[in-house]
Design a protein around this motif. Structure first.
Motif, PDB file in Angstrom:
ATOM      1  N   ARG A  63       0.750  -1.312   0.130  1.00  0.00           N
ATOM      2  CA  ARG A  63      -0.161  -0.072   0.018  1.00  0.00           C
ATOM      3  C   ARG A  63       0.894   1.189   0.166  1.00  0.00           C
ATOM      4  N   CYS A  73       2.773   1.636  -3.288  1.00  0.00           N
ATOM      5  CA  CYS A  73       1.800   2.135  -4.436  1.00  0.00           C
ATOM      6  C   CYS A  73       1.337   3.641  -4.258  1.00  0.00           C
ATOM      7  N   ASP A  86     -12.582  -4.016 -13.691  1.00  0.00           N
ATOM      8  CA  ASP A  86     -12.245  -3.942 -12.420  1.00  0.00           C
ATOM      9  C   ASP A  86     -10.724  -4.396 -12.317  1.00  0.00           C
ATOM     10  N   LEU A 116      -8.332  -1.869 -10.168  1.00  0.00           N
ATOM     11  CA  LEU A 116      -7.971  -2.527  -8.842  1.00  0.00           C
ATOM     12  C   LEU A 116      -7.252  -1.846  -7.952  1.00  0.00           C
ATOM     13  N   THR A 117      -6.237  -1.027  -8.545  1.00  0.00           N
ATOM     14  CA  THR A 117      -5.115  -0.736  -7.653  1.00  0.00           C
ATOM     15  C   THR A 117      -5.362   0.817  -7.379  1.00  0.00           C
ATOM     16  N   GLN A 148      -7.994   2.975  -7.021  1.00  0.00           N
ATOM     17  CA  GLN A 148      -9.733   3.005  -7.223  1.00  0.00           C
ATOM     18  C   GLN A 148      -9.976   4.636  -7.346  1.00  0.00           C
ATOM     19  N   ARG A 205     -11.519   5.762 -10.547  1.00  0.00           N
ATOM     20  CA  ARG A 205     -12.923   5.742 -10.907  1.00  0.00           C
ATOM     21  C   ARG A 205     -13.977   5.968  -9.849  1.00  0.00           C
ATOM     22  N   CYS A 206     -13.418   6.652  -8.746  1.00  0.00           N
ATOM     23  CA  CYS A 206     -14.531   7.280  -7.855  1.00  0.00           C
ATOM     24  C   CYS A 206     -14.635   8.659  -7.720  1.00  0.00           C
ATOM     25  N   PRO A 214     -15.962   8.780  -1.867  1.00  0.00           N
ATOM     26  CA  PRO A 214     -15.910   7.209  -1.653  1.00  0.00           C
ATOM     27  C   PRO A 214     -16.910   6.135  -2.660  1.00  0.00           C
ATOM     28  N   LEU A 215     -17.378   6.827  -3.312  1.00  0.00           N
ATOM     29  CA  LEU A 215     -18.281   6.106  -4.215  1.00  0.00           C
ATOM     30  C   LEU A 215     -17.887   5.883  -5.527  1.00  0.00           C
ATOM     31  N   VAL A 216     -17.990   4.559  -6.072  1.00  0.00           N
ATOM     32  CA  VAL A 216     -17.715   4.243  -7.387  1.00  0.00           C
ATOM     33  C   VAL A 216     -18.553   4.737  -8.463  1.00  0.00           C
ATOM     34  N   ALA A 228     -16.046   3.184 -16.968  1.00  0.00           N
ATOM     35  CA  ALA A 228     -16.368   3.083 -18.189  1.00  0.00           C
ATOM     36  C   ALA A 228     -15.438   3.664 -19.207  1.00  0.00           C
ATOM     37  N   ARG A 231      -3.066  -0.895 -15.046  1.00  0.00           N
ATOM     38  CA  ARG A 231      -3.542  -0.811 -13.683  1.00  0.00           C
ATOM     39  C   ARG A 231      -2.840   0.457 -13.207  1.00  0.00           C
ATOM     40  N   TRP A 232      -1.325   0.521 -13.524  1.00  0.00           N
ATOM     41  CA  TRP A 232      -0.478   1.348 -12.913  1.00  0.00           C
ATOM     42  C   TRP A 232      -0.606   2.574 -13.696  1.00  0.00           C
ATOM     43  N   SER A 236     -19.648   7.558 -22.479  1.00  0.00           N
ATOM     44  CA  SER A 236     -18.748   6.926 -23.717  1.00  0.00           C
ATOM     45  C   SER A 236     -19.176   5.894 -24.445  1.00  0.00           C
ATOM     46  N   PHE A 273     -21.302   0.140  -4.123  1.00  0.00           N
ATOM     47  CA  PHE A 273     -20.943   1.448  -4.799  1.00  0.00           C
ATOM     48  C   PHE A 273     -19.563   1.893  -4.297  1.00  0.00           C
ATOM     49  N   THR A 274     -18.863   1.197  -3.410  1.00  0.00           N
ATOM     50  CA  THR A 274     -17.670   1.425  -3.133  1.00  0.00           C
ATOM     51  C   THR A 274     -16.424   0.388  -3.629  1.00  0.00           C
ATOM     52  N   PRO A 275     -15.281   0.905  -3.681  1.00  0.00           N
ATOM     53  CA  PRO A 275     -14.518  -0.095  -4.132  1.00  0.00           C
ATOM     54  C   PRO A 275     -14.291  -1.337  -3.256  1.00  0.00           C
ATOM     55  N   SER A 318     -14.809  -4.610  -5.030  1.00  0.00           N
ATOM     56  CA  SER A 318     -13.539  -5.150  -6.095  1.00  0.00           C
ATOM     57  C   SER A 318     -12.497  -5.745  -4.852  1.00  0.00           C
ATOM     58  N   TRP A 319     -12.350  -5.221  -3.902  1.00  0.00           N
ATOM     59  CA  TRP A 319     -11.180  -5.472  -2.818  1.00  0.00           C
ATOM     60  C   TRP A 319     -11.690  -6.823  -2.436  1.00  0.00           C
ATOM     61  N   ARG A 332     -13.715  -9.059  -3.643  1.00  0.00           N
ATOM     62  CA  ARG A 332     -13.753 -10.209  -4.481  1.00  0.00           C
ATOM     63  C   ARG A 332     -12.049 -10.552  -4.939  1.00  0.00           C
ATOM     64  N   ALA A 375      -1.639  -6.002  -5.893  1.00  0.00           N
ATOM     65  CA  ALA A 375      -2.397  -4.629  -6.861  1.00  0.00           C
ATOM     66  C   ALA A 375      -2.387  -3.731  -5.580  1.00  0.00           C
ATOM     67  N   SER A 376      -1.899  -3.994  -4.524  1.00  0.00           N
ATOM     68  CA  SER A 376      -2.039  -3.107  -3.096  1.00  0.00           C
ATOM     69  C   SER A 376      -3.317  -2.864  -2.698  1.00  0.00           C
ATOM     70  N   ALA A 377      -4.217  -3.762  -2.896  1.00  0.00           N
ATOM     71  CA  ALA A 377      -5.430  -3.766  -2.188  1.00  0.00           C
ATOM     72  C   ALA A 377      -5.210  -3.737  -0.793  1.00  0.00           C
TER      73      ALA A 377
END
Lengths: 518, 330
Positions: free
Chosen positions: A345, A348, A372, A376-377, A379, A382-383, A386-388, A394, A430-431, B2, B195-197, B200-201, B203, B215-217
């Motif tokens: 962490r 990163c 996803d 993944l790294t 986040q 895409r947020c 705190p919300l995605v 997309a 991802r990076w 998009s 609706f939050t990360p 993903s984390w 799963r 992936a530093s989750a």
């Protein structure tokens, strides 16, 4: 010793013990074997050489029934066979001493030797220690070993355990009336030089009553102990060499192909590294379990390759810089600020990115979607708060799919359904999605990729370097390291021993590096 | 906005496995099972399919839904929480003991306490690196014993019924409030997850912990959070049980462990982690409750219940386990 070789048999034309014809094995996205031929005659030691990914281990696995080829034939003494398991292979007189040892550490030598086919060692389901010890002793006698059959296996040295493995594998003699074929996979990789001599004596001894297939990364060894070397490249047989009058560089040229053919990945117009500035990454005296006192500088925009043989510790250095491998001492700074190596962490957050060697198990999360996996790294990319934000994600993912020309039916497709090259591009992306990566650590980023996918990864690495990212590359082959790197650091036994500049137009040859590596 | 980039599939995309029939089927398994069960029970006893019996089923199911939902998070992360039932029993005792002093705040206090205990288990799992199976097996024994000790090994009657009265009410006259709360728990946790990360984390952690770490989750924090929610859910389920039984008892929820695990696996959540959802466990809990209610209807003595749960768990995992990714099955 039970050697059932008649002298005249050795004098006449050698019998073919094992023959492989046109063996093919596909994995998703890769042709691991693409028409391999191999002949092993009786009382012959055949070397098998090839770079990582050349198909050596797949071929060996096919020979002991661990991998089923898609096409091609395996013949044992003029009889076409299908090997479905290790037991099957043993029935045909083929046995293998594995690179990672396969003995059970907390059993005695004798138990290990009889394990799996106890024979007279067990009567009515009960161990008969006497018979078992005799059986084990017989096996150890075959190779002239003085190891105590009643010693616990984990009290033995690595070299002795290897002898036990050889003794164990020779039990296939009981299953077949023919001299067996013994495969030794990288047997010397962790041995001391004295132990290697002992092993070679053993191999020459084995030749008296068996055939041997010998695999090693160290070319001098291959030439020393083998009668003949078969060379694999890119899953294909590229030729054979009698060892009597061959030199390591001759062999190496066969392994890597004609030098210079892979120039395309150098990138057409490569800027020379900018004027000397403070390096972006400065590593001083880094120590860990498998490496010591490693110094390393990487400038922004520079690609530094680390080369070394198996066991050089370069992978662990790479992981340590990402906080995924503990360190015991040393200082690491990134752009002048101390880099926190306590965990992934922290690394990163500091702008370090890492692409692991094992893409399928460590690089990606197979059942999760391309989108996803890509986000993944980072986040935050895409947020909102705190919300995605699915739309934001997309848009971002589609942009990168296009930019890296990732071939996927859709961003929602599970990444495991993509080909290897496209998977790797997602892992790299991802990076990149957040644009804040300053140092990229690439551990075998092209492993298992075909040539087309490789060159795309090369181009991407070049682009990233041009945009100022500092890159540490553990290449899949020496050629790749030389082609891609601006500078190459050689690691040997956990230490960074040599540094070689590799500017465009003045690249070192693989042999220059091999000299430093061994 | 998009537009999706539709490019040609990767050349070997066709050779890579598509979802098998079995995989497609398991996606709907809990719902199919639910419908089949309802139909079968109606055939066995035509008077079964009434509003009042369905109301009874969901009321009975409520604590199980909450228990299973919480534990599902742990399973999604690739672990298992065997302590939920014992923790729930402890929760009923705590509730009964604290109620006279804390009154209306008792519910929050119990949920906070069991949540904290869950967090402790998570921390032990993550930082002492002990398999969750062992941590929670130990926890199961400890919490059960603590409940016995502090309750003097007997039930504690709840005199003040006002505090839990609302849980025994019915919404619109048909929907038990306890079940509504259970639905809310599932919906809220799912929403936060979705609706939050976190999704993903969780799963990534469940499918491949090493990949998630590299992936530093925040793998460790996610796991501790999952255990915390699982604990808190056990506390909430405890309050539901007390509202029904008007007492707390150190063994009250002990027989809910197997049904809860059964609910999770019948729902189709992979016991190996990663794949699944809380909604599936909701459906699974309803299936399990229907079976429990239905056994006497088709004339099977309720003593056979545990046999059934055991068989269900083994069968459901046998059907849903993706063995291709497991090298060794322990």
């Amino acid at each position: 010793m039970n050697m059932q070789i008649e002298p005249e048999q050795r004098a006449t034309a050698p019998v073919t013990a094992l023959e492989v014809r046109g063996l093919v094995k596909h994995y998703p996205g890769v042709k691991a074997l693409d028409g391999v031929d191999l002949v092993v005659r009786q009382h012959e030691v055949v070397g098998l050489a090839g770079e990582n990914g050349a198909g050596k281990s797949t071929l060996l696995k096919a020979l002991v029934g661990l991998v089923r080829p898609d096409d091609g034939e395996i013949w044992v003494r003029g009889e076409k066979v299908r090997l479905r398991s290790v037991v099957d292979a043993a029935d045909h007189g083929i046995g293998m001493v594995f690179q990672e040892q396969s003995l059970v550490p907390n059993l005695t030598v004798a138990e290990n030797i009889v394990l799996g086919s106890e024979g007279l060692g067990v009567r009515r389901g009960v161990y008969r220690w006497d018979a078992m010890r005799r059986l084990a002793q017989e096996q150890l006698d075959k190779i002239g070993s003085r190891i105590d059959p009643l010693a616990r296996t984990d009290t033995l040295t690595f070299a002795d355990r290897q002898m036990v493995e050889i003794a164990k594998v020779l039990r296939i003699e009981e299953r077949t009336s023919h001299p067996p074929v013994i495969i030794l996979d990288e047997p010397t990789s962790v041995l001391e030089s004295k132990e290697i001599d002992a092993l070679f004596t053993q191999v020459r001894r084995l030749r008296e009553f068996a055939s041997v297939v010998f695999v090693s990364h160290r070319l001098d060894e291959v030439l020393d102990v083998c009668d003949r070397v078969a060379v694999l490249r890119g899953g294909q047989s590229v030729g054979e060499l009698p060892t009597a009058d061959a030199a390591p560089d001759q062999l190496h040229r066969m392994m890597i192909g004609s030098t210079g053919s892979d120039d395309h990945y150098h990138g057409a117009a490569v800027e020379p590294p900018a004027e000397p500035r403070e390096p972006r990454l400065v590593v001083r005296g880094l120590c860990g379990r498998t490496f010591r006192d490693v110094d390393l500088d990487v400038h922004a925009g520079e690609i530094v390759g680390i080369v070394g043989v198996h066991g050089s510790g370069r992978e662990d250095v790479c992981r340590a810089l990402f906080g995924a491998e503990p360190t015991t001492a040393g200082e690491v700074t990134l752009d002048g600020e101390e880099l926190d190596l306590s965990g992934t962490r922290a690394a990163c957050a500091a702008g370090v990115g890492y692409v692991p060697a094992e893409r399928k198990t460590e690089g990606m999360v197979g059942p999760m979607s391309v989108a996803d996996n890509m986000t993944l790294t980072k986040q935050e990319a895409r947020c909102s708060g705190p919300l995605v934000r699915p739309r934001k994600q997309a848009k971002l993912v589609d942009t990168w799919i296009q930019r890296l020309s990732i071939r996927t039916p859709h961003r929602g497709t599970p990444i495991q359904r993509l080909s290897g090259g496209n998977q790797q591009k997602v892992v790299l992306a991802r990076w990149l999605v957040s644009g804040d990566v300053r140092l990229l650590l690439l551990d075998h980023p092209t492993r298992g990729l075909d040539i087309g996918a490789r060159s795309e990864v090369y181009r991407l690495m070049r682009e990233l370097a041009s945009s100022g990212v500092a890159t540490v590359l553990l290449a899949d082959s020496l050629e790749e390291a030389i082609g891609m790197s601006d500078r190459i650091v050689v690691m040997n036994d956990g230490r960074a021993t040599t540094e070689v500049d590799a500017p465009v137009g003045d690249k070192p040859t693989p042999l220059d590096l091999v000299k430093e590596m061994v | 906005m998009s537009t999706p980039v539709v490019t040609k599939p990767a050349p070997d995309a066709a050779t890579v496995a598509r979802p098998t029939v079995g995989q497609r089927l398991t996606a709907f398994m809990p719902v199919i099972a639910l419908v089949v069960l309802l139909a079968a029970l109606t055939v066995a006893d035509p008077s079964f399919l009434t509003q009042s019996s369905l109301t009874a089923v969901v009321r009975t199911a409520a604590p199980l839904v909450v228990l299973a939902a919480g534990a599902t998070l742990v399973v999604l992360c690739g672990g298992i929480d065997l302590s939920i039932a014992a923790l729930c029993s402890l929760g009923t005792v705590l509730f009964a003991m604290w109620l006279p002093d804390l009154g209306g705040l008792t519910l929050l206090a119990v949920v906070a306490a069991t949540g904290a205990i869950g967090a402790l288990q998570g921390l032990a799992h993550v930082f002492l690196r002990i398999p969750s199976f062992i941590v929670t097996l130990g926890g199961m024994s400890i919490f059960g014993a603590v409940a016995l000790v502090i309750s003097d090994a007997g039930p504690i009657r709840v005199v003040d019924r006002e505090a839990t009265h609302w849980l025994t009410l019915y919404l619109a006259g048909v929907l038990p409030m306890a079940f509504v709360v259970a639905l809310l728990v599932v919906a809220v946790v799912w929403t936060v997850q979705r609706f939050t990360p976190l999704d993903s984390w969780i799963r990534a952690t469940g499918y491949s912990e090493s990949a998630a770490r590299l992936a530093s989750a925040p793998v460790d924090r996610v796991k501790v959070a999952a255990f915390t929610v699982s604990g808190a859910c056990a506390g909430l389920a405890a309050v539901m049980l007390v509202s029904r039984n008007f007492s707390g008892s150190p063994t009250m929820a002990d027989n809910l462990l197997l049904p809860a695990v059964a609910a999770i696996v019948v729902g189709g959540t992979a016991i190996t982690g990663g794949h699944g959802s809380l909604w599936r466990s909701l459906a699974g809990a309803l299936v399990v409750t229907l079976l429990r209610v239905g056994l006497p209807i088709v004339g099977v003595p309720s003593a056979y219940e545990q046999i059934l749960y055991g068989a269900i768990i083994v069968a459901a995992v046998a059907l849903t386990l993706d063995r291709s990714k497991l090298l060794i099955i322990k």
